[in-house]
Design an enzyme around this catalytic site. Sequence first.
Site, mmCIF file in Angstrom:
data_model
loop_
_atom_site.group_PDB
_atom_site.id
_atom_site.type_symbol
_atom_site.label_atom_id
_atom_site.label_comp_id
_atom_site.label_asym_id
_atom_site.label_seq_id
_atom_site.Cartn_x
_atom_site.Cartn_y
_atom_site.Cartn_z
ATOM 1 N N ARG A 85 -14.563 -7.156 20.677
ATOM 2 C CA ARG A 85 -15.359 -8.389 19.950
ATOM 3 C C ARG A 85 -14.471 -8.824 18.853
ATOM 4 O O ARG A 85 -14.606 -9.855 17.992
ATOM 5 C CB ARG A 85 -16.829 -8.414 19.451
ATOM 6 C CG ARG A 85 -17.620 -8.291 20.595
ATOM 7 C CD ARG A 85 -19.114 -8.197 20.184
ATOM 8 N NE ARG A 85 -19.341 -6.689 20.258
ATOM 9 C CZ ARG A 85 -20.614 -6.157 19.722
ATOM 10 N NH1 ARG A 85 -21.462 -6.752 19.078
ATOM 11 N NH2 ARG A 85 -20.502 -4.861 19.408
ATOM 12 N N ARG B 245 10.077 -8.800 -8.294
ATOM 13 C CA ARG B 245 9.947 -8.461 -7.017
ATOM 14 C C ARG B 245 9.877 -7.210 -6.440
ATOM 15 O O ARG B 245 9.081 -6.881 -5.680
ATOM 16 C CB ARG B 245 11.326 -9.146 -6.470
ATOM 17 C CG ARG B 245 11.411 -9.271 -5.058
ATOM 18 C CD ARG B 245 11.811 -10.886 -4.683
ATOM 19 N NE ARG B 245 13.327 -11.035 -4.895
ATOM 20 C CZ ARG B 245 14.152 -10.782 -4.280
ATOM 21 N NH1 ARG B 245 14.001 -10.460 -2.989
ATOM 22 N NH2 ARG B 245 15.231 -11.142 -4.564
ATOM 23 N N ALA C 98 27.189 -19.217 -24.502
ATOM 24 C CA ALA C 98 26.191 -19.907 -23.772
ATOM 25 C C ALA C 98 26.868 -20.867 -22.669
ATOM 26 O O ALA C 98 27.980 -21.402 -22.951
ATOM 27 C CB ALA C 98 25.166 -20.980 -24.676
#
Length: 463
Positions: free
Chosen positions: A17, A337, A427
């Site tokens: 079931r 992660r 940068a």
Amino acid sequence: MESPVTVVILAAGLGTRMKSRRAKVLHRAGGKALIEHVLETALKLAPPERVFVVVGHQAENVREAAAACRVRFIEQAEQKGTGHALLCGRDELAGIGGHLLVLYGDCPLLRPETLTALVEKQASGNAACALLTAMMDDPTGYGRVIRDAQGRVEAIVEQKAATPAQLAIREANMGIYCFEAELFWKYAGSIEPNNPAKEYYLTDMAEILARAGHSVEAVMLGDAREALGINTRLELAEVDRILRTRTRRDLMLAGVTIENPDTVTIDAGVSIGQDSVIGPFAQILGKTVIGENCRVGACSIIVDSEIAEGVEIGPFTMVSRSVVERDAVVGPFARLRMENRVGEGAHVGNFVELKKTALGAGAKAHHLAYLGDASIGAKANIGAGTITCNYDGVHKHPTSIGKGAFIGSNSTLVAPLEIGDGAYTAAGSVITQTVPADALAFGRARQANREGWARKRREQGKK
Ligand code: UD1
Ligand code: CA
């Protein structure tokens, strides 16, 4: 309990079931496979060498799920009923005296205290068998407990074989028994498959033992839900809900604050230290360990991770298979992660993804970065938009950033790469070569200004 307990867990059925290709006892509720819950309970009553699992459907997979517990197995190749399941173990079991406790692999809510009471009932009453029963408003599908005029258990009658009068009995058999082992094996051969299903019913033992003049006792559950067996996915969901409610309750009673607890999902294997606060809709899964005084923000998901004390996990953060050391701050909206280590007091801010990366103590990556296969020294500062280019399409390469280094915003770090202690990158640089300690690396086109260019262009447009 003087004589030892042997536990047999019936887990050979497929569970039609469930409408599943997977054996029923391998389905999960509360963060564990059903069989794992039952094994955990069994091992509180008996040592592994006295715990037997009857396997049949997908025997290999069920064995695998139980292997770590070092319990023993009985093969029931063809499922010819609950009585047959035990008879299959006759060779291994019949020589073992004491108490023979029968559990179902699809019945994960039973508490060890209940089972201890069952064993004690059998032992103290000198009974051949004690069975677990409950009064049910709707006992449909369950075997009914038949008692004589003195209230002694005479038999168990299965739903299909019951007369209308027997069907009206509300006392149901939960299918959990403690037998006096020697008596069980003395009479087990008398079970016959004389029912329409041609199965060997374990329930027949009640009548067989009672007729032979032995007493059969019953322990009645206050709440039949403790013996809830899983037949369908609806029951699976119900059991999952009950198990998780229990887990949250235990944690709250042990000193963990859970905000809006009904929305929080915590697996059974998780541990959380005192005075930690878990926000709404958080999910804390697998073998996660969280220390004291932590805060897990709303909607965060933490899987198989180790979070030390005083850590703050902001809302909407995912942490998987990672270690976060004390007083670190991760998120909101960060993703660790896998296989990361965030050092003491380090910060990982919004939209920063870490993969196989170690961030040293006090290091910071506050915004918008991907740091993969990287080792980052203590107190280094990773500017917004920094990307480790760790993959060349074939192989993954490491990046090493020294202590106190300053990585300018939007730096593109092409791995393999080493940046020394205290070094700077300008940068917007694309860095492809080693940067020595304390150096400044420029990796961008030099800016040139053209005076008046914009004004002239506008004026030309007007002509
Ligand atoms: C059984 C009882 C019933 C009781 C109910 C409680 C019998 C005949 N009936 O019925 O009185 O009210 O439990 O839930 O025992 N299994 C095997 N091998 C087999 C058959 C079953 O290992 O050959 C295992 C199943 O995987 C399952 C457990 O035994 O874990 C119970 O079997 P199931 O067929 O569900 O018994 P019920 O019909 O529920
Ligand atoms: Ca059942």
